[in-house]
Design a protein around this motif. Structure first.
Motif, short mmCIF file in Angstrom:
data_model
loop_
_atom_site.label_atom_id
_atom_site.label_comp_id
_atom_site.label_asym_id
_atom_site.label_seq_id
_atom_site.Cartn_x
_atom_site.Cartn_y
_atom_site.Cartn_z
N GLY A 56 0.83 -1.21 0.00
CA GLY A 56 0.00 0.00 0.00
C GLY A 56 0.86 1.26 0.00
N TYR A 57 1.90 1.27 0.83
CA TYR A 57 2.81 2.42 0.87
C TYR A 57 3.56 2.59 -0.45
CZ TYR A 57 2.07 2.79 5.92
OH TYR A 57 1.52 2.97 7.15
N LYS A 84 6.70 14.63 1.87
CA LYS A 84 5.65 13.62 2.06
C LYS A 84 6.06 12.30 1.42
CE LYS A 84 0.73 12.80 1.34
NZ LYS A 84 -0.56 13.34 0.80
N LYS A 85 6.65 12.40 0.21
CA LYS A 85 7.12 11.17 -0.46
C LYS A 85 8.19 10.48 0.38
CE LYS A 85 9.72 9.57 -4.47
NZ LYS A 85 10.47 9.95 -5.68
N SER A 86 9.10 11.28 0.96
CA SER A 86 10.17 10.73 1.78
C SER A 86 9.61 10.02 3.01
CB SER A 86 11.13 11.83 2.19
OG SER A 86 12.16 11.32 3.02
N GLU A 87 8.58 10.62 3.61
CA GLU A 87 7.94 10.00 4.78
C GLU A 87 7.31 8.66 4.42
OE1 GLU A 87 5.25 12.98 6.07
OE2 GLU A 87 6.76 14.17 7.15
N ILE A 88 6.70 8.62 3.25
CA ILE A 88 6.09 7.36 2.81
C ILE A 88 7.16 6.32 2.55
CG2 ILE A 88 4.63 6.26 1.07
CD1 ILE A 88 3.28 8.96 0.62
N GLU A 89 8.27 6.74 1.95
CA GLU A 89 9.38 5.81 1.68
C GLU A 89 9.96 5.28 3.00
OE1 GLU A 89 11.08 7.45 -2.60
OE2 GLU A 89 11.85 8.28 -0.71
N ASP A 134 6.18 14.94 -10.08
CA ASP A 134 6.65 15.18 -11.46
C ASP A 134 5.80 16.27 -12.13
OD1 ASP A 134 8.65 13.34 -11.17
OD2 ASP A 134 7.56 11.71 -12.16
N LYS A 135 4.51 16.19 -11.93
CA LYS A 135 3.62 17.21 -12.51
C LYS A 135 3.92 18.59 -11.94
CE LYS A 135 -0.24 14.06 -13.50
NZ LYS A 135 -1.66 13.75 -13.21
N GLN A 138 2.46 9.62 -5.29
CA GLN A 138 3.11 10.86 -4.88
C GLN A 138 4.21 11.25 -5.84
OE1 GLN A 138 1.99 12.65 -2.20
NE2 GLN A 138 3.36 14.30 -2.91
N ASP A 139 4.94 10.29 -6.35
CA ASP A 139 6.02 10.57 -7.30
C ASP A 139 5.46 11.17 -8.58
OD1 ASP A 139 8.70 10.64 -7.93
OD2 ASP A 139 8.66 8.68 -8.91
#
Length: 258
Positions: free
Chosen positions: A62-63, A103-108, A75-76, A70-71
């Motif tokens: 899911g993550y 936010k992307k880093s937190e998800i990673e 990009d957009k 998020q990626d």
């Protein structure tokens, strides 16, 4: 010993052994349950760990999907930077992009945490599988012992029941009926020997007169306390004289003196 009771005493010996075997067989399922408990517990731990593993794997996936979404969103946002006209809008959009990257880093980070959990759970699963194999080996050995015991007891019980039916034919009908009723009422032995002046059934002292009557085999007598049928069992006697003195007495002729 009362000759009428002799066949009945032999019958009781068979009955008591049958009762003993039946009680042993009754306990076998409980013993089987006890030896199986460690195996059930080990399997349950393994199952629960595997369920936890599946949950964490599902969470990680899911993550990972969230990272992809998020990626794409980031990009957009980067693509729009070239379309912004004013410096103020550019700075605001750049801040939003930084927050999006955070936010992307937190998800990673959550993905990495899940991967660490998965590795730990994989080790636990391996240990649990080894535990199950070891406990299962022990259980099979103990089960084989109990199965063999059940087989021996069943075989002996079948033989004893045949002997029991045969022995019952040697007992007077009225005496057998009385014995059967008393045995059913007491749930144990219906006859008891007198040993040391006591009833071997209830361990209480028997009146001397009754002991004498039972010893002389005069009629059928019962214990005044537990009502078991009494019989006299000859007690072993010992020669109190020293061997040398006994031999000396035997060597004397009539009329000789020491």
């Amino acid at each position: 010993m009362n000759q009428h009771l002799s066949p009945l005493i032999e019958l009781q010996k068979l009955d008591l052994r049958i009762m003993e075997i039946s009680e042993q067989r009754r306990k076998i399922p409980d013993r089987m349950h006890q030896v199986e408990t460690p195996l059930r517990d080990a399997r349950q731990v393994l199952q629960e760990t595997m369920v936890s593993m599946e949950a964490v794997v599902k969470e990680r996936r899911g993550y990972e999907r969230d990272v992809e979404v998020q990626d794409a969103h980031n990009d957009k946002m980067r693509a729009r930077l070239s379309e912004i006209k004013t410096n103020k809008e550019y700075q605001a959009h750049l801040f939003e992009l930084q927050m999006a990257n955070k936010k992307k880093s937190e998800i990673e980070d959550k993905v990495l945490a899940c991967m660490e959990k998965i590795e730990q759970l994989q080790r636990t699963i391996k240990e649990s599988q080894e535990r199950v194999e070891a406990v299962e080996h022990t259980f099979k050995q103990e089960k084989r012992v109990l199965d063999e015991l059940e087989g021996r007891l069943s075989h002996e019980l079948a033989e004893l029941e045949i002997q029991q039916r045969q022995q019952a034919t040697h007992v007077e009908r009225g005496l057998l009926d009385r014995y059967t009723k008393l045995k059913s009422a007491r749930k144990d032995q219906a006859l008891a020997a007198i040993k040391g002046g006591m009833c071997a059934g209830c361990r209480l002292q028997i009146p001397p007169q009754l002991v004498a009557e039972v010893k002389r085999s005069q009629g059928l007598h019962t214990c005044p306390y537990c009502h078991r049928m009494l019989y006299w069992e000859a007690e072993p006697t010992t020669d109190s004289k020293p061997p040398a003195e006994s031999a000396k007495d035997n060597s004397l002729e009539v009329g000789e003196s020491v």
